[in-house]
Structures are given as structure tokens and as C-alpha cells.
Design a protein around this motif. Structure first.
Motif, PDB file in Angstrom:
ATOM      1  N   THR A 344       0.809  -1.218   0.000  1.00 13.49           N
ATOM      2  CA  THR A 344       0.000   0.000   0.000  1.00 13.49           C
ATOM      3  C   THR A 344       0.841   1.266   0.000  1.00 13.49           C
ATOM      4  O   THR A 344       0.285   2.366   0.007  1.00 13.49           O
ATOM      5  CB  THR A 344      -0.926   0.011   1.233  1.00 13.49           C
ATOM      6  OG1 THR A 344      -0.123  -0.105   2.426  1.00 13.49           O
ATOM      7  CG2 THR A 344      -1.926  -1.142   1.179  1.00 13.49           C
ATOM      8  N   TYR A 345       2.157   1.120   0.005  1.00 16.34           N
ATOM      9  CA  TYR A 345       3.028   2.292   0.001  1.00 16.34           C
ATOM     10  C   TYR A 345       2.978   2.941  -1.380  1.00 16.34           C
ATOM     11  O   TYR A 345       3.130   2.268  -2.404  1.00 16.34           O
ATOM     12  CB  TYR A 345       4.458   1.887   0.349  1.00 16.34           C
ATOM     13  CG  TYR A 345       5.415   3.062   0.433  1.00 16.34           C
ATOM     14  CD1 TYR A 345       5.476   3.835   1.577  1.00 16.34           C
ATOM     15  CD2 TYR A 345       6.230   3.393  -0.641  1.00 16.34           C
ATOM     16  CE1 TYR A 345       6.354   4.916   1.666  1.00 16.34           C
ATOM     17  CE2 TYR A 345       7.113   4.467  -0.570  1.00 16.34           C
ATOM     18  CZ  TYR A 345       7.164   5.226   0.583  1.00 16.34           C
ATOM     19  OH  TYR A 345       8.012   6.294   0.660  1.00 16.34           O
ATOM     20  N   THR A 346       2.775   4.255  -1.421  1.00 14.14           N
ATOM     21  CA  THR A 346       2.582   4.941  -2.696  1.00 14.14           C
ATOM     22  C   THR A 346       3.571   6.075  -2.927  1.00 14.14           C
ATOM     23  O   THR A 346       3.380   6.895  -3.837  1.00 14.14           O
ATOM     24  CB  THR A 346       1.151   5.509  -2.788  1.00 14.14           C
ATOM     25  OG1 THR A 346       0.929   6.397  -1.687  1.00 14.14           O
ATOM     26  CG2 THR A 346       0.117   4.389  -2.772  1.00 14.14           C
ATOM     27  N   GLY A 347       4.625   6.166  -2.139  1.00 16.48           N
ATOM     28  CA  GLY A 347       5.590   7.245  -2.301  1.00 16.48           C
ATOM     29  C   GLY A 347       6.324   7.175  -3.624  1.00 16.48           C
ATOM     30  O   GLY A 347       6.290   6.159  -4.332  1.00 16.48           O
ATOM     31  N   LYS A 348       7.018   8.272  -3.966  1.00 19.69           N
ATOM     32  CA  LYS A 348       7.771   8.331  -5.221  1.00 19.69           C
ATOM     33  C   LYS A 348       8.864   7.264  -5.272  1.00 19.69           C
ATOM     34  O   LYS A 348       9.294   6.859  -6.359  1.00 19.69           O
ATOM     35  CB  LYS A 348       8.380   9.727  -5.385  1.00 19.69           C
ATOM     36  CG  LYS A 348       7.354  10.816  -5.662  1.00 19.69           C
ATOM     37  CD  LYS A 348       8.020  12.152  -5.951  1.00 19.69           C
ATOM     38  CE  LYS A 348       8.708  12.721  -4.715  1.00 19.69           C
ATOM     39  NZ  LYS A 348       9.257  14.083  -4.965  1.00 19.69           N
ATOM     40  N   ALA A 717      11.610   5.667   5.169  1.00 15.71           N
ATOM     41  CA  ALA A 717      10.946   6.173   3.966  1.00 15.71           C
ATOM     42  C   ALA A 717       9.511   6.588   4.268  1.00 15.71           C
ATOM     43  O   ALA A 717       9.032   7.624   3.770  1.00 15.71           O
ATOM     44  CB  ALA A 717      10.974   5.108   2.871  1.00 15.71           C
ATOM     45  N   GLN A 718       8.816   5.804   5.089  1.00 19.63           N
ATOM     46  CA  GLN A 718       7.450   6.171   5.478  1.00 19.63           C
ATOM     47  C   GLN A 718       7.443   7.484   6.254  1.00 19.63           C
ATOM     48  O   GLN A 718       6.610   8.362   6.000  1.00 19.63           O
ATOM     49  CB  GLN A 718       6.840   5.062   6.330  1.00 19.63           C
ATOM     50  CG  GLN A 718       6.492   3.809   5.551  1.00 19.63           C
ATOM     51  CD  GLN A 718       6.000   2.710   6.480  1.00 19.63           C
ATOM     52  OE1 GLN A 718       6.581   2.475   7.542  1.00 19.63           O
ATOM     53  NE2 GLN A 718       4.931   2.048   6.093  1.00 19.63           N
ATOM     54  N   ALA A 719       8.349   7.608   7.201  1.00 21.17           N
ATOM     55  CA  ALA A 719       8.378   8.812   8.037  1.00 21.17           C
ATOM     56  C   ALA A 719       8.702  10.051   7.206  1.00 21.17           C
ATOM     57  O   ALA A 719       8.024  11.086   7.305  1.00 21.17           O
ATOM     58  CB  ALA A 719       9.405   8.638   9.160  1.00 21.17           C
ATOM     59  N   VAL A 720       9.730   9.958   6.364  1.00 19.40           N
ATOM     60  CA  VAL A 720      10.121  11.097   5.540  1.00 19.40           C
ATOM     61  C   VAL A 720       9.030  11.420   4.519  1.00 19.40           C
ATOM     62  O   VAL A 720       8.678  12.593   4.302  1.00 19.40           O
ATOM     63  CB  VAL A 720      11.458  10.816   4.837  1.00 19.40           C
ATOM     64  CG1 VAL A 720      11.762  11.878   3.790  1.00 19.40           C
ATOM     65  CG2 VAL A 720      12.592  10.738   5.853  1.00 19.40           C
ATOM     66  N   ALA A 723       6.034  13.134   6.239  1.00 23.09           N
ATOM     67  CA  ALA A 723       6.360  14.506   6.632  1.00 23.09           C
ATOM     68  C   ALA A 723       6.442  15.420   5.416  1.00 23.09           C
ATOM     69  O   ALA A 723       5.966  16.563   5.437  1.00 23.09           O
ATOM     70  CB  ALA A 723       7.669  14.526   7.406  1.00 23.09           C
ATOM     71  N   SER A 724       7.046  14.930   4.334  1.00 28.99           N
ATOM     72  CA  SER A 724       7.156  15.736   3.116  1.00 28.99           C
ATOM     73  C   SER A 724       5.780  16.008   2.523  1.00 28.99           C
ATOM     74  O   SER A 724       5.505  17.115   2.038  1.00 28.99           O
ATOM     75  CB  SER A 724       8.042  15.021   2.091  1.00 28.99           C
ATOM     76  OG  SER A 724       9.346  14.826   2.595  1.00 28.99           O
ATOM     77  N   ALA A 725       4.899  14.997   2.567  1.00 30.38           N
ATOM     78  CA  ALA A 725       3.542  15.181   2.041  1.00 30.38           C
ATOM     79  C   ALA A 725       2.773  16.206   2.862  1.00 30.38           C
ATOM     80  O   ALA A 725       2.046  17.039   2.311  1.00 30.38           O
ATOM     81  CB  ALA A 725       2.814  13.847   2.021  1.00 30.38           C
ATOM     82  N   ALA A 730       0.533  21.598   3.273  1.00 27.77           N
ATOM     83  CA  ALA A 730       0.413  22.870   3.986  1.00 27.77           C
ATOM     84  C   ALA A 730       0.793  24.036   3.080  1.00 27.77           C
ATOM     85  O   ALA A 730       0.172  25.103   3.116  1.00 27.77           O
ATOM     86  CB  ALA A 730       1.301  22.858   5.229  1.00 27.77           C
ATOM     87  N   THR A 731       1.789  23.829   2.246  1.00 28.54           N
ATOM     88  CA  THR A 731       2.215  24.891   1.328  1.00 28.54           C
ATOM     89  C   THR A 731       1.155  25.168   0.265  1.00 28.54           C
ATOM     90  O   THR A 731       0.918  26.318  -0.120  1.00 28.54           O
ATOM     91  CB  THR A 731       3.534  24.495   0.642  1.00 28.54           C
ATOM     92  OG1 THR A 731       4.520  24.256   1.644  1.00 28.54           O
ATOM     93  CG2 THR A 731       4.023  25.578  -0.300  1.00 28.54           C
ATOM     94  N   ALA A 732       0.502  24.071  -0.177  1.00 32.91           N
ATOM     95  CA  ALA A 732      -0.482  24.213  -1.250  1.00 32.91           C
ATOM     96  C   ALA A 732      -1.835  24.711  -0.766  1.00 32.91           C
ATOM     97  O   ALA A 732      -2.664  25.145  -1.566  1.00 32.91           O
ATOM     98  CB  ALA A 732      -0.656  22.875  -1.965  1.00 32.91           C
ATOM     99  N   ALA A 733      -2.110  24.615   0.538  1.00 34.72           N
ATOM    100  CA  ALA A 733      -3.427  25.002   1.067  1.00 34.72           C
ATOM    101  C   ALA A 733      -3.654  26.496   0.845  1.00 34.72           C
ATOM    102  O   ALA A 733      -2.757  27.312   1.050  1.00 34.72           O
ATOM    103  CB  ALA A 733      -3.493  24.675   2.551  1.00 34.72           C
ATOM    104  N   PRO A 734      -4.874  26.883   0.433  1.00 32.91           N
ATOM    105  CA  PRO A 734      -5.155  28.317   0.215  1.00 32.91           C
ATOM    106  C   PRO A 734      -5.080  29.085   1.515  1.00 32.91           C
ATOM    107  O   PRO A 734      -5.515  28.616   2.563  1.00 32.91           O
ATOM    108  CB  PRO A 734      -6.577  28.308  -0.363  1.00 32.91           C
ATOM    109  CG  PRO A 734      -7.171  27.012   0.085  1.00 32.91           C
ATOM    110  CD  PRO A 734      -6.036  26.034   0.146  1.00 32.91           C
ATOM    111  N   GLN A 735      -4.492  30.269   1.457  1.00 25.82           N
ATOM    112  CA  GLN A 735      -4.362  31.104   2.642  1.00 25.82           C
ATOM    113  C   GLN A 735      -5.595  31.991   2.781  1.00 25.82           C
ATOM    114  O   GLN A 735      -6.137  32.488   1.786  1.00 25.82           O
ATOM    115  CB  GLN A 735      -3.104  31.967   2.539  1.00 25.82           C
ATOM    116  CG  GLN A 735      -1.820  31.173   2.416  1.00 25.82           C
ATOM    117  CD  GLN A 735      -1.574  30.284   3.630  1.00 25.82           C
ATOM    118  OE1 GLN A 735      -1.733  30.721   4.766  1.00 25.82           O
ATOM    119  NE2 GLN A 735      -1.210  29.028   3.360  1.00 25.82           N
ATOM    120  N   PRO A 736      -6.069  32.196   4.019  1.00 26.66           N
ATOM    121  CA  PRO A 736      -7.231  33.074   4.204  1.00 26.66           C
ATOM    122  C   PRO A 736      -6.891  34.502   3.805  1.00 26.66           C
ATOM    123  O   PRO A 736      -5.774  34.975   4.009  1.00 26.66           O
ATOM    124  CB  PRO A 736      -7.518  32.956   5.708  1.00 26.66           C
ATOM    125  CG  PRO A 736      -6.229  32.515   6.321  1.00 26.66           C
ATOM    126  CD  PRO A 736      -5.556  31.665   5.285  1.00 26.66           C
TER     127      PRO A 736
END
Length: 741
Positions: A344-348, A717-720, A723-725, A730-736
Motif C-alpha cells: 500500500t506504500y505509494t511514495g515516489k 521512507a514512510q516517516a520522511v 512529513a514531506s507530504a 500545507a504549502t499548497a493550502a489556500p491562505q485566508p
């Protein structure tokens, strides 16, 4: 150097005079070198005692000149009498010659005997550890070198005596060579290219020669009645002359098997003492007996396939039925492809992580669900050192950590099967669970030395069994408790059954937690209050308390809550150095230990606690090297270290994985990514990792492949990745945005 005789006498509690006499006896036996001033040093396994150089040169010259012919017994009795040497001294003279592959031990009815080695198949030795690829049928395993040599084979069970043991000795101890023939006048056999086929454990080597192209496909079919290894040779282009040399030497190269021919393409082999079955060598081309070897010479053309198999069939004294080998290959490919499909791991980096998961799957003993720590025994942690151990058993610690890595990637059935095995195995030792068992739950793990094997690159002793099995290692309870809680959360329907085991763990640990122990690294020195062990004891009661609070089980909730706090205070008061802001290896010690990272990953302290951050930084500072890797703890070279052993070791790879996870936990994701990349870069060309790595020599060390190293890769790999995701989200989320007034 050994310590001065006065210090040595004091450390062993013996009079100086008696100690000096013992040193003289060791010098007389050739085990140490004693100078005129009384200073003593140990001999390396490949080193000849100065007093023996003349006789060693004589034997070496006699072998190389042909005076002592290949395959004949060395006249040790005659040589010993000629040079007035005792039995032990004569054995010490021959040890470097064994390591050099000039001599070999061979078992006979009246005991082992030294023979002059047959040199024709030992070109280049066994190669580097990382030169090998793993085959497995989830019962036994094989290691195939990049040049096509099969240098290790255990059929039937991972912990059965090896049938091919060249990895720990010479060609005389067993190998299977299947490669293009070296033709007269040819420059050389070309360097092969190898790969695993897709997401499987089917291994393929391809050679491109001057006359054509050929590939050899090696695999071990899972799930059949018999355990077997199958090499298939397929012509791709033109025609290629091939040669097969099968040199089976049962019991780790100790016995020369009896060959009973059924026909020109089927031969039965006696697998040695105490075996309930027979070995069957079969081929689609004629097999020629040559002493105890089986040879075949043949040519393949484009589209043609020649197949071989070596099968162990227990309890049956007739050749096994041989199904169509192309169907057997397809079934093996399908088995591993289906297994990989559950991931089920889907990382790059999914392909890299899946290869580590497949390696963990290959170390599962399917009949019981046990998970072995590694596929081999006695690959050295230091070339020429003494740190050689047998890892073909199931450690509760290693199995628990592996089951977590598997479960987090979709392999719940395998994790639950391991828990069921663990419960059955531990029920056999109700007085106190052991820290490791055989793959069938057995407890006979008596440690033995195989003196007839010269060891990988002269690294002795070669051991089977494991003397650490009887140790008290308190951290094991915490690793088990952590795995049990994780599985209870993942499979709610099984939570009450799993929580009952968790309560049993805490009950068993309650009268033990305050005792000194050997710790996660199985030290053979004095008992200590290992800080990591105490952290994991805290984790045991923490998980038990939570299970009771969630209604999964019943138990002394208030008492265990208080005990959890008592252990926490104990660790923080006695295992923490406030001046350096770090936890230490053991109470009262100043040493640092990489296992502390694992203890902190249990949630022993919050991520932003200064002691958490300080310990991670101390581990980096004191155990880290320029390579970006970690040592597990300080060693003392020729002096005896905290682990009770002399010598050093490579960089223990699970520590680097723990560091990557720990850095994620304190928010240093970029640094964690770099650490993970360093770990991944050490894999060999087919994605495998041994236990350790030597950055100075640029090579892998220790048993291979190692579950610890691969589960460390998966978990880091799961932890990194997680965290990267989160950071990307958070970066992609629209800012109020504000509103106009």
C-alpha cells in the motif's frame, strides 16, 4: 596487544606467575606471540606464528608445486613429526592455509581431515558480500553471486545445515557454478548483467559473448511439497557453450556426499547425517559424476532452454516428479507478483521500498510465520575479527519491528501470522520468554564453532547456534508491546486477543524491569542497567495501560500507571546526563548508544523536549562519521569493550534509519531526507543491504541480507514521505484573505 601480564592477571583474578605460565602455553600452541620482554599479542586468523614460518612455507610450496596433489590428504602427521609439533600447533600452522583456500577440512568416518584444495573452481574467492543476490521459497534460501556462482544454499529451512558453504570457506565447501565455458584462446568470459525480474525474487543473469547471448534464470519455487532451487539456461542469440559444476557438500562443507545415479540426468545425493530425506540433482542434459561433483557441458542456441534442479525431498526415497519448468517459473513469478501487489506504500520511491519489503517477505518462514533476522551465519562485522554470529533464527525484537514495517505497508496477514507464531513459541517457555527461537519455535540454540571452515576472508570463528538466546534483554518486552498495540489498532476485531498477550507481557516484566540486562545489542560483557532497555520497559507498561483504558483487556490499571511513572523517573534521573543534555548507554555511563534513538521514537518524551533534541544531537556528534552513517556504540579496538569483545565493527545500518525517523520527529525533515538517501545509496545493484557498512573500504559487512537494515529503510521512507507530504499540503493550502472594510 594484550594488556601487561600484571594487569591481565588482575582482570582475570589469577596470580601473575600462573598467568605468565598460561601465556607461555598459548605461545607454545601458536595462539599468541610472546616477545622476550613478556609483551603478548593475538595472532590474526590469517597470520603465521614467527616460529612456524618455515613449516608454513614448506607446506605452501609443496601445494603450489604439486608435491601435495589437489584432492589428496595433507600428511599432517608426517609433517608434525618432522618439525616436532603437537596437534594444536600443527592445526595453528594450517589455519592461514585454510583461510587462503589452499587446504580444506573434509569430514570422514574417523573425524575431519585436512585435504589439499581443488583449485579449479575457486577463482577470485566468494567475492564481496554485496556481490550476491537472494533467492527464497520462504522456507530456505540461496545466495547467487554476480558472476553466477551460487555460494550459499540452505534447502528446507533457513537454519538447516548449508549444502553450499563456499561463502564461509573455499570452493571445496560447496558451490554451484553455471556460466559460459572459458574456451581455449578466448580473452575472457564477459562480465554478466543481472536483475530481479519485475517485482519478484526471480533472479536473472545475462551474458553477451562473442558467439551469442545467454541468460540464466535462478529461482526457488514457493509452496511445493519439496524445497528446490532451479537454474534455467536460455539461449537468446547465436550459440553459447556453457558449463555447470555442482559441488554439494552437506553440513557446511563437512561431508563429501555419496552419489547414486538413477539415470544420466538424475542423481541422488546423500545429504549427510541426521537427515530424513534425500537430495536429487536433475537436468535436461546429461550429468557427469566427477568424484563428489556433478558436471555438465552443453551448448544453447537461440530459443533453446536447458534446465537444472536440486531438490530436497523429506521422507521419500524416489526422485521427485518434475513439473514443466516453464510452468514452475511462471508460478514463482506469479507468487511474488501477487505478494508485491498487496503493498500500500505509494511514495515516489515505491520501487525501492517494495524491494526492501520483498526482502523482508523472503525472510518469512511460511510454514510457521516466523521471520528470520538474516539468511546467513557468520559473515563478519569486521574482516578478520571475531564478531561472527548466526542470524538464521527468529528474534522477538527483530520480528516485532519487521511486523510493524510490514503491517504499515499492507501486509497485515504476515504481521498477524508472526504474532500467532510468537504466542505459540513463547508458550513453550512459560517461565520466561526467550529473546529468540528457532523458526519452528524450538529452543535448542546451543552455540558451536565450525572449526573446519576458514571463514569469510579468514574471519573466524564460524558459528552456528547463538549463545545470546538465554540472555535477559528487557527491551524485547517493549518492542513486542509496541507491535501488539499497533496491530490491535490496525485490526480492531483482533484487539481483545492481542491485548491479552500485551497484558501477559507486562505481568511477566513487572518483577524484572529493575534488573540489569544485556540490552538490544546482546553484550557479552558485564550486566548493566541499559537505558534503552529501561525506556522500552516504560513502553511496555504504557501500551498495557492504554489497552486497559480502551477496554480491550483487564489488568491492574492503577498499579501499572504508577509503575509507568516510576520507570520514567528512574530513566530520567539515572540514565540522563544533564551536563551534556543527553541520555547515555547505561546508568552511570558516559557512552552514547544509537539504540537511544529507538527508545525516544516510542514517545518516551515529547518531540520538543530539550532532552529528546539533545540526545539526537549527541548521537550525531559522538557516533556519526563523515560518511553520514552511525556507529551503534564506541568499541575499543584490541582492548575489550563494553560488549565484552575485542575489535571494531562497521556502521550498523538500522541506526541510520532510526536517525532519519528521529530527525523527522523533531521537524528536521530535510536533514532526515539526506540521511535516508545515504542509507539507500548503500544498497547493492539489486537493492539488498547487509547488517553494516564500512565506509573506509566501501563495502557491506555482516549477515546478508539483514531484516534490520531493510525494515529501517521502509520505516524511514514512510516517516520522511509522510512529513514531506504534510509539508507540501500545507504549502499548497489556500491562505485566508482579509475582507474590505
Amino acid at each position: 596487544m594484550l594488556p601487561p601480564v600484571e594487569d591481565l592477571a588482575r582482570s582475570i583474578g589469577q596470580p601473575v606467575k600462573l598467568t605468565r605460565q598460561a601465556l607461555r602455553e598459548l605461545d607454545a600452541d601458536g595462539d599468541i606471540v610472546l616477545s622476550r620482554r613478556g609483551a603478548a599479542r593475538r595472532l590474526r586468523p590469517d597470520e603465521t606464528h614467527p616460529k612456524d614460518e618455515a613449516v608454513a612455507r614448506e607446506i605452501r610450496a609443496g601445494i603450489l608445486s604439486g608435491h601435495y596433489r589437489s584432492g589428496t590428504p595433507l600428511p599432517t602427521g608426517l609433517l608434525a613429526r618432522r618439525h616436532s609439533l603437537g596437534v594444536r600447533r600443527m592445526a595453528r600452522v594450517c589455519r592461514p592455509l585454510l583461510g587462503a583456500g589452499l587446504l580444506v577440512h573434509r569430514g570422514e568416518l574417523d573425524g575431519p581431515r585436512l585435504y589439499v584444495a581443488v583449485p579449479d573452481a575457486d577463482q577470485g574467492g566468494a567475492g564481496l558480500i554485496e556481490d550476491h543476490a537472494l533467492l527464497s521459497d520462504q522456507r530456505g534460501s540461496a545466495l547467487v553471486r554476480s558472476n553466477g556462482d551460487m555460494n550459499w544454499l540452505c534447502l528446507g529451512r533457513f537454519d538447516d545445515p548449508a549444502l553450499l558453504a563456499r561463502l564461509l570457506g573455499t570452493a571445496e565447501h560447496g558451490l554451484w557454478r553455471l556460466a559460459p565455458a572459458a574456451l581455449p584462446g578466448a580473452a575472457a568470459v564477459p562480465v554478466p548483467v543481472r536483475r530481479y525480474l519485475g517485482e519478484t525474487l526471480v533472479h536473472e543473469i545475462e551474458w553477451v559473448t562473442g558467439t551469442g547471448t545467454v541468460k540464466v534464470t535462478d529461482f526457488m519455487p514457493p509452496g511445493g511439497e519439496a524445497s528446490q532451487v532451479v537454474p534455467m539456461v536460455t539461449g537468446v542469440r547465436g550459440e553459447v557453450a556453457m558449463h555447470s559444476l555442482l559441488r554439494v557438500r552437506p553440513d557446511y562443507g563437512h561431508y563429501l556426499p555419496r552419489l547414486d545415479r538413477v539415470d544420466d540426468r538424475c542423481v541422488a545425493l546423500d545429504p549427510g547425517q541426521n537427515s530424513g530425506g534425500r537430495l536429487w540433482a536433475q537436468a535436461t542434459v546429461p550429468l557427469r559424476a566427477d568424484g563428489g561433483d556433478l558436471r555438465a557441458a552443453f551448448t544453447v542456441t537461440a530459443g533453446e532452454t536447458v534446465a537444472f534442479s536440486l531438490t530436497y525431498w523429506e521422507g521419500i526415497d524416489s526422485p521427485p516428479p518434475q513439473p514443466a519448468l516453464d510452468a514452475l517459473l511462471k508460478a514463482t513469478l506469479d507468487h511474488w507478483t501477487r505478494w508485491a501487489g498487496h503493498c500500500t506504500y505509494t511514495g515516489k520511491d515505491r520501487a525501492d521500498v517494495l524491494r526492501s519489503l520483498l526482502t523482508l517477505g523472503a525472510l518469512i518462514y511460511a510454514p510457521t510465520g516466523a521471520i528470520v533476522a538474516a539468511a546467513t551465519t557468520s559473515l563478519p562485522e569486521e574482516i578478520g575479527g571475531v564478531r561472527q554470529w548466526d542470524y538464521r533464527y527468529t528474534w522477538l525484537r527483530d520480528g516485532a519491528l519487521t511486523s510493524i514495517a510490514l503491517a504499515r505497508c499492507g501486509y497485515l496477514d504476515e504481521a498477524l501470522a508472526w504474532i500467532d507464531w510468537m504466542v505459540r513459541a513463547c508458550a513453550g517457555t512459560p517461565e520466561r520468554r526467550r529473546i529468540m527461537y528457532r523458526i519452528d519455535g524450538g529452543t535448542d540454540l546451543r552455540e558451536e564453532v565450525l572449526a573446519h571452515l576458514p571463514g569469510y576472508e579468514g574471519s573466524v570463528p564460524v558459528r552456528i547456534g547463538n549463545g545470546a538466546a538465554d540472555q535477559l534483554q528487557l527491551d524485547v518486552y517493549g518492542e513486542l508491546a509496541d507491535a501488539l498495540r499497533e496491530m490491535a489498532l490496525a485490526v480492531p476485531a483482533a484487539a481483545p486477543r492481542i491485548a491479552a498477550v500485551l497484558v501477559d507481557l507486562a505481568t511477566e516484566l513487572e518483577p524484572l524491569w529493575h534488573k540489569p540486562d544485556r540490552g538490544a545489542w546482546e553484550i557479552r560483557g558485564p550486566l548493566r542497567h541499559m537505558t534503552h532497555s529501561k525506556m522500552m520497559s516504560w513502553a511496555t507498561f504504557d501500551r498495557a495501560v492504554r489497552a486497559i483504558e480502551q477496554g480491550w483487556a483487564t489488568g491492574p490499571l492503577e498499579r501499572w500507571r504508577e509503575l509507568r511513572e516510576t520507570i520514567h523517573r528512574d530513566v530520567c534521573e539515572k540514565g540522563y546526563d544533564p551536563e551534556r543534555n543527553t541520555f547515555t548507554q547505561s546508568y552511570g555511563s558516559t557512552d552514547i548508544d544509537a539504540a537511544l534513538l529507538h527508545g525516544l521514537l516510542t514517545g518516551f518524551l515529547p518531540a520538543d523536549d530539550k532532552r529528546t533534541i539533545g540526545t539526537i544531537e549527541a548521537v550525531q556528534r559522538e557516533l556519526g562519521t563523515d560518511s553520514g552513517l552511525l556507529l551503534r556504540y564506541p568499541t575499543e579496538g584490541e582492548d575489550v569493550g563494553v560488549d565484552g569483545l575485542t575489535g571494531d565493527e562497521g556502521h550498523f545500518l538500522i541506526g541510520t534509519g532510526w536517525l532519519s525517523e528521529a530527525l523527522v520527529r523533531i521537524g528536521r525533515v530535510d536533514e532526515a531526507q539526506t540521511t535516508l538517501a545515504t542509507l539507500v545509496s548503500l544498497r547493492n545493484d539489486v537493492g539488498l543491504l547487509a547488517e553494516e557498512y564500512d565506509p573506509h573500504a566501501g563495502r557491506q559487512l555482516g549477515n546478508f541480507p539483514q531484516a534490520f537494515s531493510h525494515l529501517a529503510h521502509v520505516r524511514a521512507a514512510q516517516a520522511v514521505g509522510s512529513a514531506s507530504a504534510r509539508a507540501a499540503h500545507a504549502t499548497a493550502a489556500p491562505q485566508p484573505t482579509g475582507t474590505a472594510s
